[in-house]
Design a protein around this motif. Structure first.
Motif, mmCIF file in Angstrom:
data_model
loop_
_atom_site.group_PDB
_atom_site.id
_atom_site.type_symbol
_atom_site.label_atom_id
_atom_site.label_comp_id
_atom_site.label_asym_id
_atom_site.label_seq_id
_atom_site.Cartn_x
_atom_site.Cartn_y
_atom_site.Cartn_z
ATOM 1 N N ASP A 98 -28.860 -16.641 5.897
ATOM 2 C CA ASP A 98 -29.180 -15.688 6.964
ATOM 3 C C ASP A 98 -27.958 -15.283 7.783
ATOM 4 O O ASP A 98 -27.962 -14.204 8.395
ATOM 5 N N ASN A 99 -26.931 -16.134 7.808
ATOM 6 C CA ASN A 99 -25.822 -15.911 8.739
ATOM 7 C C ASN A 99 -24.458 -15.677 8.091
ATOM 8 O O ASN A 99 -23.492 -15.402 8.809
ATOM 9 N N LYS A 100 -24.342 -15.760 6.781
ATOM 10 C CA LYS A 100 -23.025 -15.670 6.162
ATOM 11 C C LYS A 100 -22.376 -14.305 6.365
ATOM 12 O O LYS A 100 -21.151 -14.214 6.559
ATOM 13 N N VAL A 101 -23.179 -13.241 6.344
ATOM 14 C CA VAL A 101 -22.603 -11.904 6.539
ATOM 15 C C VAL A 101 -22.129 -11.748 7.979
ATOM 16 O O VAL A 101 -21.003 -11.290 8.245
ATOM 17 N N ALA A 102 -22.985 -12.149 8.934
ATOM 18 C CA ALA A 102 -22.615 -12.048 10.348
ATOM 19 C C ALA A 102 -21.423 -12.942 10.668
ATOM 20 O O ALA A 102 -20.543 -12.576 11.476
ATOM 21 N N PHE A 103 -21.363 -14.107 10.025
ATOM 22 C CA PHE A 103 -20.249 -15.032 10.242
ATOM 23 C C PHE A 103 -18.929 -14.388 9.816
ATOM 24 O O PHE A 103 -17.929 -14.446 10.542
ATOM 25 N N GLN A 104 -18.930 -13.736 8.663
ATOM 26 C CA GLN A 104 -17.701 -13.111 8.177
ATOM 27 C C GLN A 104 -17.314 -11.914 9.030
ATOM 28 O O GLN A 104 -16.127 -11.680 9.301
ATOM 29 N N GLU A 105 -18.304 -11.148 9.477
ATOM 30 C CA GLU A 105 -18.000 -9.996 10.321
ATOM 31 C C GLU A 105 -17.414 -10.425 11.666
ATOM 32 O O GLU A 105 -16.515 -9.765 12.201
ATOM 33 N N LYS A 106 -17.920 -11.523 12.194
ATOM 34 C CA LYS A 106 -17.478 -11.965 13.517
ATOM 35 C C LYS A 106 -16.140 -12.699 13.461
ATOM 36 O O LYS A 106 -15.268 -12.506 14.319
ATOM 37 N N HIS A 107 -15.974 -13.547 12.445
ATOM 38 C CA HIS A 107 -14.783 -14.414 12.412
ATOM 39 C C HIS A 107 -13.803 -14.051 11.310
ATOM 40 O O HIS A 107 -12.708 -14.621 11.253
ATOM 41 N N GLY A 108 -14.191 -13.144 10.440
ATOM 42 C CA GLY A 108 -13.297 -12.764 9.348
ATOM 43 C C GLY A 108 -13.122 -13.840 8.306
ATOM 44 O O GLY A 108 -12.115 -13.850 7.576
ATOM 45 N N GLU A 109 -14.081 -14.753 8.191
ATOM 46 C CA GLU A 109 -13.998 -15.849 7.231
ATOM 47 C C GLU A 109 -15.289 -15.956 6.429
ATOM 48 O O GLU A 109 -16.385 -15.807 6.980
ATOM 49 N N ARG A 110 -15.131 -16.230 5.126
ATOM 50 C CA ARG A 110 -16.314 -16.463 4.296
ATOM 51 C C ARG A 110 -16.924 -17.819 4.641
ATOM 52 O O ARG A 110 -16.197 -18.787 4.912
ATOM 53 N N LEU A 111 -18.235 -17.900 4.617
ATOM 54 C CA LEU A 111 -18.923 -19.149 4.916
ATOM 55 C C LEU A 111 -19.544 -19.684 3.627
ATOM 56 O O LEU A 111 -20.625 -19.277 3.228
ATOM 57 N N THR A 112 -18.823 -20.583 2.969
ATOM 58 C CA THR A 112 -19.344 -21.237 1.776
ATOM 59 C C THR A 112 -19.998 -22.553 2.197
ATOM 60 O O THR A 112 -20.049 -22.896 3.381
ATOM 61 N N PHE A 113 -20.494 -23.315 1.229
ATOM 62 C CA PHE A 113 -21.107 -24.602 1.565
ATOM 63 C C PHE A 113 -20.046 -25.671 1.855
ATOM 64 O O PHE A 113 -20.330 -26.643 2.566
ATOM 65 N N THR A 114 -18.839 -25.500 1.338
ATOM 66 C CA THR A 114 -17.810 -26.534 1.515
ATOM 67 C C THR A 114 -17.521 -26.857 2.973
ATOM 68 O O THR A 114 -17.461 -28.047 3.338
ATOM 69 N N PRO A 115 -17.336 -25.870 3.874
ATOM 70 C CA PRO A 115 -17.119 -26.219 5.282
ATOM 71 C C PRO A 115 -18.287 -27.012 5.884
ATOM 72 O O PRO A 115 -18.053 -27.893 6.717
ATOM 73 N N LEU A 116 -19.501 -26.715 5.451
ATOM 74 C CA LEU A 116 -20.664 -27.450 5.955
ATOM 75 C C LEU A 116 -20.639 -28.896 5.479
ATOM 76 O O LEU A 116 -20.980 -29.823 6.223
ATOM 77 N N PHE A 117 -20.202 -29.111 4.225
ATOM 78 C CA PHE A 117 -20.085 -30.471 3.709
ATOM 79 C C PHE A 117 -18.976 -31.223 4.437
ATOM 80 O O PHE A 117 -19.136 -32.391 4.816
#
Length: 431
Positions: free
Chosen positions: A241-260
């Motif tokens: 739900d948030n990966k697109v908004a995350f990239q637009e706001k911070h300029g970074e892709r949100l993969t599962f690795t940072p969450l792990f």
């Protein structure tokens, strides 16, 4: 020659007794000035007692592990020349400074024999103050000293050994030291296996290093692997739900690795004894929590870039660092500092479609986590209104740990805590 008593030396103002660790000169054996006669331990330090003149050991008045009061005779010997009074109590001699190679270690239990001071590969070689003085005068390195055969007890060097070596023209000055084989070490049998025929592909340098590292790890650490499964449904939904908004706001892709990485860093803070390394008989508990992430290079080899101080970074900072390191890895542009300093490693085997894995510990760490593929499965869910069967996003996690220092309770509890952090993911968190 006159019979002389060797007294228990005084090794500090508050020291009233010492423990004989080991006699280095046997009864009836001759010794030279500067040879170490006996090793003494107190509740503060270990000390080597050198001979202040040449002589012959006559009798040991106490055996190893005996506790003797300061000033009491511990042996008699026949002195050959020199100042007899000076030889009676070597503690009156100005205490010499230990060399770097023989710096004494503090002792918790004085009756336990200390580890032999080692130089390079010869465990029986140590440097007494006299040997050190001669070596410095002739510019002989510790590595070269380790190659000189010793004629003292258990191969220890004497003055005459190093002087004879110098007279012989220092024949081992440029020789490479050879470690003595351990008769009790495991020997790989030569089974003459048929390895088949086919195209020969020579390992590149990195593959050879990986192979050596993996064999070393399995040989060094007794591996135990524990498994849990985690329900990542809420976390997966939040990320989708948030990966697109995350990239637009911070300029970074949100993969599962940072969450792990975030979940693991939190768990390590709660179980600091996972964040350790072994140093002989000591355990080093690391101050930093830096998470390595096994990453495939274009060549197919694996490398482990490191998210430094991951516990001090928020999700945006972790994602930025993960993306930076992943990009550099794909371009073969990782720097030396990018792959140093990890204290715990994650291997995402799910990237390749694997359900679970049994990872090999990244030495000198104590454990490594493998995360499997996130897969939809029908699960029985306990609800207040009754059990239901639902489609859930499930993942297996496996933790390989070094059973020398991590027992099953610690390893299992730590692994369960990682799963709890993933399952209890805060879906209300702001981007």
């Amino acid at each position: 020659m006159s019979a002389t008593s060797l007294l228990m030396p005084k090794m500090g103002e508050s020291i009233t007794e010492g423990t004989i660790i080991n006699w280095l000169v046997a009864e009836g054996e001759s010794f030279e000035e500067g040879d170490i006669l006996v090793e003494i331990a107190t509740d503060k330090v270990d000390n080597e007692v050198p001979a202040t003149s040449a002589g012959v050991m006559q009798k040991h008045l106490y055996d190893a592990n005996a506790v003797v009061a300061v000033g009491e005779p511990i042996a008699t010997y026949l002195a050959q020349g020199g100042d007899a009074e000076k030889a009676i109590n070597p503690s009156e001699k100005k205490e010499s400074q230990p060399t770097k190679a023989q710096a004494p270690k503090k002792r918790a239990k004085p009756k336990v024999a200390p580890a032999t001071r080692t130089i390079v590969s010869n465990e029986n070689v140590f440097v007494s103050p006299l040997i050190d003085s001669i070596a410095r005068k002739h510019h002989i390195s510790y590595e070269e000293i380790a190659r000189i055969p010793g004629t003292g007890t258990k191969g220890r060097l004497r003055k005459k050994d190093i002087m004879q070596y110098i007279d012989d023209g220092r024949p081992f000055q440029f020789a490479q030291p050879v470690a003595q084989p351990d008769p009790d070490a495991y020997k790989i049998p030569n089974l003459k296996l048929d390895k088949g025929k086919g195209k020969i592909v020579e390992m590149d340098r990195m593959r050879q290093m990986i192979a050596d590292h993996m064999v070393y790890s399995k040989h060094t650490s007794p591996h135990v692997t524990a498994y849990v499964e985690a329900d990542l449904t809420e976390m997966v939904q939040w990320r989708n739900d948030n990966k697109v908004a995350f990239q637009e706001k911070h300029g970074e892709r949100l993969t599962f690795t940072p969450l792990f990485v975030e979940a693991v860093a939190k768990a390590v803070e709660e179980f600091p004894m996972i964040n350790v390394s072994v140093d002989g008989k000591n355990i080093i508990v690391k101050e930093d929590i830096s998470i390595g992430m096994a990453t495939a290079l274009p060549s197919g080899n694996l490398i482990v870039p490191v998210v430094k101080n991951a516990n001090q970074k928020n999700l945006v900072e972790i994602a930025a660092e993960v993306n930076r390191l992943s990009s550099l890895a794909r371009e073969n542009k990782l720097g030396g500092d990018d792959v140093k300093g990890s204290t715990f490693t994650i291997s995402n085997v799910g990237t390749f479609g694997s359900v679970m894995g049994t990872p090999i510990i990244n030495q000198p760490e104590a454990a490594i986590l493998a995360t499997g593929i996130i897969k939809k499965r029908a699960e029985v869910m306990e609800r207040p209104e009754g059990d239901t069967i639902e489609i859930r996003q499930m993942m297996y996690l496996s933790l390989s740990f070094d059973h020398r220092i991590v027992d099953g309770y610690l390893g299992g509890s730590f692994l369960r805590k990682i799963a709890d952090h993933l399952e209890q993911f805060d879906t209300t968190r702001a981007l």
